[in-house]
Design a protein around this motif. Structure first.
Motif, short mmCIF file in Angstrom:
data_model
loop_
_atom_site.label_atom_id
_atom_site.label_comp_id
_atom_site.label_asym_id
_atom_site.label_seq_id
_atom_site.Cartn_x
_atom_site.Cartn_y
_atom_site.Cartn_z
N CYS A 59 38.72 47.23 37.82
CA CYS A 59 37.63 47.13 38.78
C CYS A 59 37.32 45.87 39.50
CB CYS A 59 36.26 47.25 37.70
SG CYS A 59 36.18 48.84 36.73
N PHE A 60 37.80 44.65 38.90
CA PHE A 60 37.51 43.47 39.67
C PHE A 60 38.89 43.50 40.87
CE2 PHE A 60 35.37 41.73 36.39
CZ PHE A 60 34.51 40.69 37.04
N ARG A 61 39.79 44.22 40.77
CA ARG A 61 40.75 44.14 41.91
C ARG A 61 40.21 45.28 42.93
NH1 ARG A 61 44.98 44.18 37.96
NH2 ARG A 61 44.88 46.36 37.67
N THR A 89 37.48 43.01 44.96
CA THR A 89 38.07 41.84 45.69
C THR A 89 39.32 42.63 46.80
OG1 THR A 89 39.53 41.47 43.97
CG2 THR A 89 37.47 40.01 43.95
N GLU A 90 39.41 43.76 46.62
CA GLU A 90 40.24 44.21 47.73
C GLU A 90 40.15 43.92 49.06
OE1 GLU A 90 42.58 48.50 48.52
OE2 GLU A 90 40.90 48.34 47.26
N VAL A 91 41.04 43.39 49.90
CA VAL A 91 40.64 43.30 51.20
C VAL A 91 40.65 44.23 52.13
CG1 VAL A 91 41.59 41.67 53.33
CG2 VAL A 91 41.60 40.70 50.99
N GLU A 92 39.79 44.30 53.20
CA GLU A 92 39.66 45.45 54.06
C GLU A 92 39.93 44.93 55.48
OE1 GLU A 92 35.96 48.26 55.97
OE2 GLU A 92 35.51 46.74 54.30
N MET A 93 40.66 45.91 56.07
CA MET A 93 41.19 45.37 57.61
C MET A 93 40.20 46.12 58.43
SD MET A 93 43.29 44.14 59.49
CE MET A 93 44.73 43.29 58.49
N LEU A 94 39.62 45.28 59.17
CA LEU A 94 38.63 45.60 60.23
C LEU A 94 39.34 45.72 61.79
CD1 LEU A 94 35.44 43.82 59.51
CD2 LEU A 94 36.22 46.10 58.65
N GLU A 95 39.58 46.75 62.29
CA GLU A 95 40.52 46.55 63.68
C GLU A 95 40.01 47.99 64.46
OE1 GLU A 95 44.51 47.29 62.58
OE2 GLU A 95 44.26 48.85 61.06
N GLY A 96 40.44 47.80 65.67
CA GLY A 96 39.84 48.84 66.60
C GLY A 96 38.58 48.64 66.91
N LYS A 118 35.49 36.81 47.31
CA LYS A 118 36.07 36.18 46.13
C LYS A 118 34.88 35.62 45.35
CE LYS A 118 40.52 36.89 46.96
NZ LYS A 118 41.46 37.32 45.86
N LEU A 119 35.49 35.19 44.31
CA LEU A 119 34.37 34.34 43.45
C LEU A 119 34.48 33.18 43.56
CD1 LEU A 119 34.91 36.58 39.98
CD2 LEU A 119 33.11 36.87 41.65
N ARG A 120 33.29 32.53 44.01
CA ARG A 120 33.46 30.90 44.04
C ARG A 120 33.17 30.33 42.82
NH1 ARG A 120 32.08 26.77 48.01
NH2 ARG A 120 33.41 27.96 49.40
N SER A 121 32.02 30.61 42.11
CA SER A 121 31.86 30.06 40.93
C SER A 121 31.40 31.08 39.75
CB SER A 121 31.03 28.91 40.95
OG SER A 121 29.74 29.33 41.37
N LEU A 122 31.43 30.87 38.65
CA LEU A 122 31.24 31.88 37.58
C LEU A 122 29.96 31.36 36.79
CD1 LEU A 122 34.49 33.09 36.35
CD2 LEU A 122 32.84 34.59 37.73
N PRO A 123 28.95 32.24 36.31
CA PRO A 123 27.95 31.58 35.53
C PRO A 123 28.41 31.45 34.05
CG PRO A 123 27.66 33.96 35.70
CD PRO A 123 28.79 33.51 36.70
N GLN A 124 27.66 30.75 33.22
CA GLN A 124 27.81 30.78 31.77
C GLN A 124 27.64 32.23 31.19
OE1 GLN A 124 25.74 27.67 29.65
NE2 GLN A 124 25.18 26.60 31.56
N ILE A 125 26.79 32.98 31.37
CA ILE A 125 26.91 34.41 31.03
C ILE A 125 27.07 35.23 32.19
CG2 ILE A 125 25.29 36.06 29.74
CD1 ILE A 125 23.64 33.77 28.60
N LEU A 126 28.31 36.29 32.13
CA LEU A 126 28.52 36.82 33.04
C LEU A 126 28.00 38.24 32.79
CD1 LEU A 126 30.04 37.51 35.67
CD2 LEU A 126 32.24 38.01 34.56
N ASN A 127 27.31 38.80 33.73
CA ASN A 127 26.39 39.91 33.52
C ASN A 127 26.99 41.13 34.35
OD1 ASN A 127 24.77 42.16 33.09
ND2 ASN A 127 22.82 41.11 33.72
N LEU A 128 27.85 42.29 33.72
CA LEU A 128 28.53 43.21 34.47
C LEU A 128 27.73 44.34 34.56
CD1 LEU A 128 32.30 42.36 33.36
CD2 LEU A 128 31.05 41.63 35.51
N LEU A 156 39.82 35.88 35.11
CA LEU A 156 39.25 36.09 36.33
C LEU A 156 39.98 34.99 37.43
CD1 LEU A 156 35.50 36.64 35.53
CD2 LEU A 156 37.39 38.40 35.98
N ASP A 157 40.99 34.25 37.06
CA ASP A 157 41.39 33.42 37.95
C ASP A 157 42.22 34.30 39.40
OD1 ASP A 157 40.90 31.34 36.43
OD2 ASP A 157 42.88 30.80 35.70
N PRO A 158 42.73 35.42 39.13
CA PRO A 158 43.19 35.89 40.22
C PRO A 158 42.40 36.34 41.29
CG PRO A 158 44.26 36.87 38.33
CD PRO A 158 43.11 36.00 37.85
#
Length: 204
Positions: A94-96, A99-106, A126-136, A165-167
Motif C-alpha cells: 500500500c505504501f509503495r 509513493t509510486e512516481v508518476e510520469m507527466l509527459e506529452g 514522500k513522507l517528510r516526517s511521521l507523527p507519534q501516532i500514525l493513523n492509517l 517506513l524508511d524506503p
C-alpha cells in the motif's frame, strides 16, 4: 441507557438533519480531530495542540524535471494517511503504491523555469516526517460507475509487527561535511636583536 451524543454532534457543526446521514469512520475521525484541535488552540493561544503534537505528519509532494533535474517541493500536513488496498496484500504494498512516481509527459508535461519550456516531469509524494501516532485509513470502498454504487473491497491486508517506513521517507541530501577547523594562528614574535653596543673607545 445509552449516553446522549447531541452535544458531540453539535460540536461538529451538524444539524438535526445531518444526524440521519450516514458518515464513515474516517470522516468522523477527521471532524472530531479538527474540532478538538480548534477548541484546544483557542484555550492555549500560541501553543501547539495535543492533536497536532500527536497526529500531525508532513508529506513532501515533488515535481522533478527529467531534463535538468530541477525539483519543486510542496509540504503538506496530514493527520491520517489514506491507503489504496485494491489489489494489495500488505501495508508495504500500500505504501509503495502511495509513493509510486508518476510520469507527466506529452500534454501533461510541466513547464520548467530552468529549461524555459515544458518537459517530461516526475510527480510523486514522500513522507517528510511521521507523527507519534500514525493513523492509517484503508480505503475499502470504491465507486462503481456503471451501477453508481459504492462497492466494498474485501481484501486481506497483512500488518507487520514492526512497520519499516524508511524506503518511503524523503531522502534529504546530507549536509556537506564541515571543513576541519584550522589551528589557531601562531603568534610569530621576531627575534630580539642584541642591543647595539658602541665600539670600545681607543686610547688616545
Amino acid at each position: 441507557s445509552a449516553p446522549l451524543t447531541q452535544g458531540l454532534t453539535t460540536s461538529f457543526g451538524w444539524t438535526t438533519d445531518e444526524t440521519f446521514v450516514q458518515h464513515d469512520v474516517q470522516e468522523l475521525n477527521r471532524v472530531l480531530c479538527d474540532n478538538l484541535d480548534e477548541k484546544e488552540k483557542k484555550l492555549r493561544a500560541g501553543q501547539e495542540s495535543s492533536i497536532s503534537r500527536l497526529y500531525r505528519g508532513v508529506f513532501c509532494n515533488f515535481l522533478r524535471c527529467t531534463k535538468c533535474g530541477t525539483v519543486k517541493r510542496n509540504l503538506e500536513d496530514f493527520y491520517d494517511i489514506n491507503l489504496n488496498i485494491k489489489g494489495k496484500h500488505s501495508l508495504n504494498e500500500c505504501f509503495r503504491s502511495l509513493t509510486e512516481v508518476e510520469m507527466l509527459e506529452g500534454d501533461n508535461a510541466v513547464f520548467c523555469e530552468v529549461c524555459g519550456s515544458k518537459q517530461p516531469t516526475e510527480k510523486g509524494v514522500k513522507l517528510r516526517s511521521l507523527p507519534q501516532i500514525l493513523n492509517l485509513q484503508l480505503l475499502r470502498f470504491e465507486m462503481d460507475w456503471e451501477t453508481m454504487q459504492r462497492v466494498k473491497i474485501n481484501a486481506e491486508i497483512s500488518f507487520p509487527t514492526y512497520l519499516q517506513l524508511d524506503p518511503f521517507m524523503e531522502q534529504i541530501p546530507a549536509a556537506p561535511a564541515a571543513l576541519p577547523t584550522p589551528p589557531p594562528p601562531r603568534l610569530c614574535c621576531p627575534r630580539r636583536r642584541p642591543p647595539c653596543l658602541a665600539p670600545p673607545s681607543r686610547p688616545s
